[in-house]
Design an enzyme around this catalytic site. Structure first.
Site, PDB file in Angstrom:
ATOM      1  N   LYS A   1      36.675  31.624  27.065  1.00  0.00           N
ATOM      2  CA  LYS A   1      37.691  32.682  26.923  1.00  0.00           C
ATOM      3  C   LYS A   1      38.717  32.282  25.870  1.00  0.00           C
ATOM      4  O   LYS A   1      39.086  33.081  25.002  1.00  0.00           O
ATOM      5  CB  LYS A   1      38.367  32.934  28.279  1.00  0.00           C
ATOM      6  CG  LYS A   1      37.450  33.662  29.261  1.00  0.00           C
ATOM      7  CD  LYS A   1      37.978  33.674  30.693  1.00  0.00           C
ATOM      8  CE  LYS A   1      36.947  34.337  31.605  1.00  0.00           C
ATOM      9  NZ  LYS A   1      37.267  34.267  33.031  1.00  0.00           N
TER      10      LYS A   1
ATOM     11  N   GLN B   1      41.998  31.957  36.765  1.00  0.00           N
ATOM     12  CA  GLN B   1      40.552  31.827  36.949  1.00  0.00           C
ATOM     13  C   GLN B   1      40.222  31.677  38.438  1.00  0.00           C
ATOM     14  O   GLN B   1      40.775  30.828  39.131  1.00  0.00           O
ATOM     15  CB  GLN B   1      40.039  30.599  36.163  1.00  0.00           C
ATOM     16  CG  GLN B   1      38.538  30.411  36.199  1.00  0.00           C
ATOM     17  CD  GLN B   1      37.756  31.548  35.526  1.00  0.00           C
ATOM     18  OE1 GLN B   1      38.138  32.048  34.472  1.00  0.00           O
ATOM     19  NE2 GLN B   1      36.667  31.973  36.156  1.00  0.00           N
TER      20      GLN B   1
ATOM     21  N   ASP C   1      42.674  40.991  33.882  1.00  0.00           N
ATOM     22  CA  ASP C   1      41.438  41.027  34.675  1.00  0.00           C
ATOM     23  C   ASP C   1      41.286  42.383  35.367  1.00  0.00           C
ATOM     24  O   ASP C   1      40.207  42.716  35.857  1.00  0.00           O
ATOM     25  CB  ASP C   1      41.465  39.922  35.748  1.00  0.00           C
ATOM     26  CG  ASP C   1      40.535  38.765  35.392  1.00  0.00           C
ATOM     27  OD1 ASP C   1      39.622  38.968  34.574  1.00  0.00           O
ATOM     28  OD2 ASP C   1      40.725  37.666  35.948  1.00  0.00           O
TER      29      ASP C   1
END
Ligand code: NDP
Length: 281
Positions: free
Chosen positions: A53, A97, A120
């Site tokens: 990422k 995460q 997200d």
């Protein structure tokens, strides 16, 4: 094999070019999109995801910050960090995460991220916005699947889409996005009776279960589009999806492979969300 391959890698590359151009355009307004990624503990898969990422941010000219913490970071300490990033004007997107260590309340953490920086798309506000047809920041994986269908010119209006798997991060937001695009949606879970009865009626099948090769050619209608979200290891330890590629590719009209399908799109849509969050300033 009769199916056309839906090449997620190529679509991701094309989408990243578009993102890069929009990042440059923002720079002329003095805005430099920034993503902060928080990683707790030493899960090797999470390390790989996170470093991919961060690397991708650089490729499109975005600024990124990786914050790594030991597994004993407390929930209060994590919430303090999130609060600081919520108030940091150089950061437009925040990603924590998952999975988190068991002692940390995942819901509390996800709700602590400012909805405007929730790249997200997991915050209740963003999930609710999608549900009520006013999408803001969208969950990256289903958003990526929508881009793949769009790039491949798969008709959605009036199509019957069957989604196998109903998680909050893939199946449910996928259902909402397809519904909004005019598809008729069937959402299946582990309790669904006679799964293949449903999948065989589908114009589009989205597999998001986490079971290696469970969708086989006999479950697919001739000419259907099959998108494989799953990431698994087969009996030889080789990366594979939820779809038995060899048998399904014989009957499907179009199919996305694993690897090289949804995976590259998920990261790309994280960049897109960070860009969109910065563009809204
Ligand atoms: P979850 O484990 O959270 O959810 C799995 C879903 O599948 C649940 O809704 C479950 O039903 C359903 N399910 C389980 N068994 C069956 C069955 N036999 N028939 C029908 N449905 C079933 O998984 P995720 O959504 O997080 O991930 C799914 C897969 O996608 C995984 O392989 C994951 O690694 C991959 N993934 C890939 C991404 C990418 O970028 N390519 C991103 C995110 C995930 P129930 O609700 O009843 O338990």
């Amino acid at each position: 094999m009769s199916a056309t391959i839906i090449d997620g890698k190529a679509i991701a590359a094309a989408t990243q070019l578009e993102i890069k151009a929009r990042v440059s355009a923002l720079a002329t307004r003095g805005i430099h999109p920034g993503l902060a990624v928080i990683l707790i503990g030493d899960n090797p898969a999470s390390h790989v995801y996170v470093s991919n990422k961060v690397k991708s941010c650089g490729a499109v000219g975005m600024h990124s910050v990786l914050e790594q913490y030991p597994v004993d970071l407390t929930e209060a300490e994590l919430l303090t960090r999130i609060d600081a990033l919520n108030n940091d004007p150089a950061i437009h997107g925040i990603l924590v995460q998952l999975p988190l260590p068991k002692y940390i309340d995942e819901h509390a953490v996800l709700e602590a991220i400012s909805p405007e920086k929730d790249v997200d798309g997991f915050h209740l506000i963003n999930a609710g916005a999608l549900m009520t047809g006013q999408p803001r920041l969208r969950a990256c994986t289903p958003y990526g699947v929508m881009k793949m269908l769009e790039h491949s010119h798969i008709p959605l209006r009036g199509a019957h889409a069957v989604i196998v798997g109903a998680s909050n991060i893939v199946g449910k937001p996928m259902a909402m996005m397809l519904l909004q695009a005019g598809a008729t949606v069937t959402l299946c879970n582990s309790k669904t009776r006679d799964l293949s009865h449903h999948t065989r009626q589908a114009d589009i099948v989205i597999a998001a279960v986490g079971r290696a090769k469970m969708i086989t050619g006999d479950m697919i209608r001739a000419g259907a589009t099959v998108i494989d979200v799953g990431i698994n290891r087969d009996e030889h330890g080789k990366l594979c999806g939820d779809v038995d590629f060899d048998s399904v590719a014989q009957v499907a009209g179009a199919i996305s492979p694993v690897p090289g399908g949804v995976g590259p799109m998920t990261i790309t849509m994280l960049l897109m969300n960070t860009l969109e969050a910065a563009e809204k300033l």
